[in-house]
Design an enzyme around this catalytic site. Sequence first.
Site, PDB file in Angstrom:
ATOM      1  N   LYS A   5       0.832  -1.201   0.000  1.00 34.69           N
ATOM      2  CA  LYS A   5       0.000   0.000   0.000  1.00 34.69           C
ATOM      3  C   LYS A   5       0.867   1.251   0.000  1.00 34.69           C
ATOM      4  O   LYS A   5       0.658   2.169  -0.789  1.00 34.69           O
ATOM      5  CB  LYS A   5      -0.898   0.001   1.252  1.00 34.69           C
ATOM      6  CG  LYS A   5      -1.543   1.346   1.544  1.00 34.69           C
ATOM      7  CD  LYS A   5      -2.394   1.302   2.801  1.00 34.69           C
ATOM      8  CE  LYS A   5      -1.670   1.599   4.095  1.00 34.69           C
ATOM      9  NZ  LYS A   5      -1.323   3.012   4.319  1.00 34.69           N
ATOM     10  N   ASN A   6       1.845   1.263   0.917  1.00 27.85           N
ATOM     11  CA  ASN A   6       2.613   2.497   1.109  1.00 27.85           C
ATOM     12  C   ASN A   6       3.595   2.775  -0.016  1.00 27.85           C
ATOM     13  O   ASN A   6       4.209   3.840  -0.043  1.00 27.85           O
ATOM     14  CB  ASN A   6       3.307   2.483   2.467  1.00 27.85           C
ATOM     15  CG  ASN A   6       2.290   2.687   3.592  1.00 27.85           C
ATOM     16  OD1 ASN A   6       1.138   3.019   3.323  1.00 27.85           O
ATOM     17  ND2 ASN A   6       2.712   2.469   4.815  1.00 27.85           N
ATOM     18  N   ARG A  78      -4.419  10.624   4.648  1.00 29.96           N
ATOM     19  CA  ARG A  78      -3.329  11.555   4.896  1.00 29.96           C
ATOM     20  C   ARG A  78      -2.219  11.492   3.851  1.00 29.96           C
ATOM     21  O   ARG A  78      -1.555  12.470   3.557  1.00 29.96           O
ATOM     22  CB  ARG A  78      -2.764  11.180   6.268  1.00 29.96           C
ATOM     23  CG  ARG A  78      -2.309  12.331   7.032  1.00 29.96           C
ATOM     24  CD  ARG A  78      -1.790  11.920   8.374  1.00 29.96           C
ATOM     25  NE  ARG A  78      -1.213  13.090   8.966  1.00 29.96           N
ATOM     26  CZ  ARG A  78      -0.060  13.586   8.599  1.00 29.96           C
ATOM     27  NH1 ARG A  78       0.663  12.984   7.683  1.00 29.96           N
ATOM     28  NH2 ARG A  78       0.379  14.693   9.145  1.00 29.96           N
ATOM     29  N   ASP A 102      -4.974  12.580  13.522  1.00 31.85           N
ATOM     30  CA  ASP A 102      -5.573  11.275  13.293  1.00 31.85           C
ATOM     31  C   ASP A 102      -5.318  10.419  14.520  1.00 31.85           C
ATOM     32  O   ASP A 102      -4.876  10.923  15.548  1.00 31.85           O
ATOM     33  CB  ASP A 102      -5.044  10.629  12.011  1.00 31.85           C
ATOM     34  CG  ASP A 102      -3.520  10.480  12.022  1.00 31.85           C
ATOM     35  OD1 ASP A 102      -2.929  10.555  13.121  1.00 31.85           O
ATOM     36  OD2 ASP A 102      -2.940  10.301  10.962  1.00 31.85           O
ATOM     37  N   ASP A 290       4.646   0.104  12.170  1.00 32.70           N
ATOM     38  CA  ASP A 290       3.428  -0.549  11.660  1.00 32.70           C
ATOM     39  C   ASP A 290       3.263  -1.984  12.176  1.00 32.70           C
ATOM     40  O   ASP A 290       2.173  -2.515  12.198  1.00 32.70           O
ATOM     41  CB  ASP A 290       3.470  -0.576  10.131  1.00 32.70           C
ATOM     42  CG  ASP A 290       3.835   0.771   9.559  1.00 32.70           C
ATOM     43  OD1 ASP A 290       2.937   1.501   9.165  1.00 32.70           O
ATOM     44  OD2 ASP A 290       5.041   1.107   9.562  1.00 32.70           O
TER      45      ASP A 290
END
Length: 405
Positions: A5-6, A78, A102, A290
């Site tokens: 994803k990142n 974000r 957040d 993470d």
Amino acid sequence: MSGAKNSALKLMAATVLAQGRHILRNVPRIADVDTMADLLARMGASTTWSDEAAGVLVVDVPETMNAEAPYELVERMRASIVVLGPLLARFGEARVAVPGGDDFGHRPIDMHLRALEELGASFALSHGVIEGRAERLTGARVLLEYPSVGATENLLMAAVLAKGRTVIDNAAREPEITDLAAFLTGMGAEVSGAGSSTITIEGVERLDPVDHSVVSDRIEAATYLAAVGMAGGAISIKGARADHMEMLLEKLRAMGLRVDDGSDQLWASAPDRLAAVDVSTLPYPGVATDYKPLVVALLSVSDGVGILTENVFAGRFRYVPELVRMGADIRVEGHHAVVRGVEALSGAPVRAPDIRAGAALVVAGLAADGETLVSDAHHVARGYQDLVGNLVRLGADVAYEDASS
Ligand code: EPU
């Protein structure tokens, strides 16, 4: 295993740098990718899945674009802030809404702005929107005060079209940065040193569209390793990169998980009970922040006491009270969590505060007595293509209660 994803989100943002048709492969089919596609659409680029099952995404970038990221999209995700660098580099202007707080606490973008200013950009804040301008960015030596992933990415994407040489010192070294550099190099950029603390970029006049496959998701791989550590049994994870998670694997092995690295896959098997260890999160190549909720979940049923120290984000323990509701014995003091392993967790209704914590609660539920109901599960869908399906394939009893939500 899906693409990261990142990385995928940043590569999608980087397409803005060159007009034409880009092809991205191994893109995860997750909600955050849809949000980035919405943002690209707002700016004038179209995004279509040419082969959705294989994760092939085609991005058509026009000659002129609307250099703007509106609040509703930045607030939803974000990571939208990474369009700032590419927009400034290609169009000399960008209007990007300032992200709010957040669940990780306040996450500033001061380093992104300072780094871009060193290349000649100027910024003004008006009505919650950062307005950036730059006639033509000019290369410079930029020393980041912290190896921020997002600031390194914004700066890298701006520098590739700047005039002259940029040197980023104290750059982030995450595999997603290396993937972005490879993507940019494929577009014709001149980037060296990505993956180390010093990245050198020689600016070029223009870039071309590219065909690129997204690096595999180390956090997703870690999630399945944690599932096996939690529930027992064995797993083979195709496409997982052991070389991108060495420090985590060292910790998991010290806890008793057996992990073998095959070509293009990882095998893991778990003992009856893991042993507690101490873990500190750090920028890459340290144990990523993470992974932390997954590690805390594992420690909560391990033998002994483990101390987890968070060094990256100030407020990232929101899931701890949820694990405590499941019977975990965890005390948070400042940026430390002291986890005393219990024999077993007990299923309970819990709430997912963010993507990774949501996944950790699902994983914790695998080993808990009775039923665990994770609400706000939409967070999990932001980052995982098919967590539930993959866990079911591993033999877990897990399902979406209300698939539409
Ligand atoms: N920071 C500043 N000023 C800045 C930028 C960062 O003070 O201008 C601070 C942050 O507040 C934080 C630290 O620096 O304390 C590290 O932040 P970093 O910029 O490295 O993180 P990020 O780019 O905002 C990315 C990932 C996160 C991941 C972190 C750390 C994306 C979209 N997000 O965030 O992943 O936790 O790096 O590795 O790439 C997720 O996937 O759910 C996620 C949150």
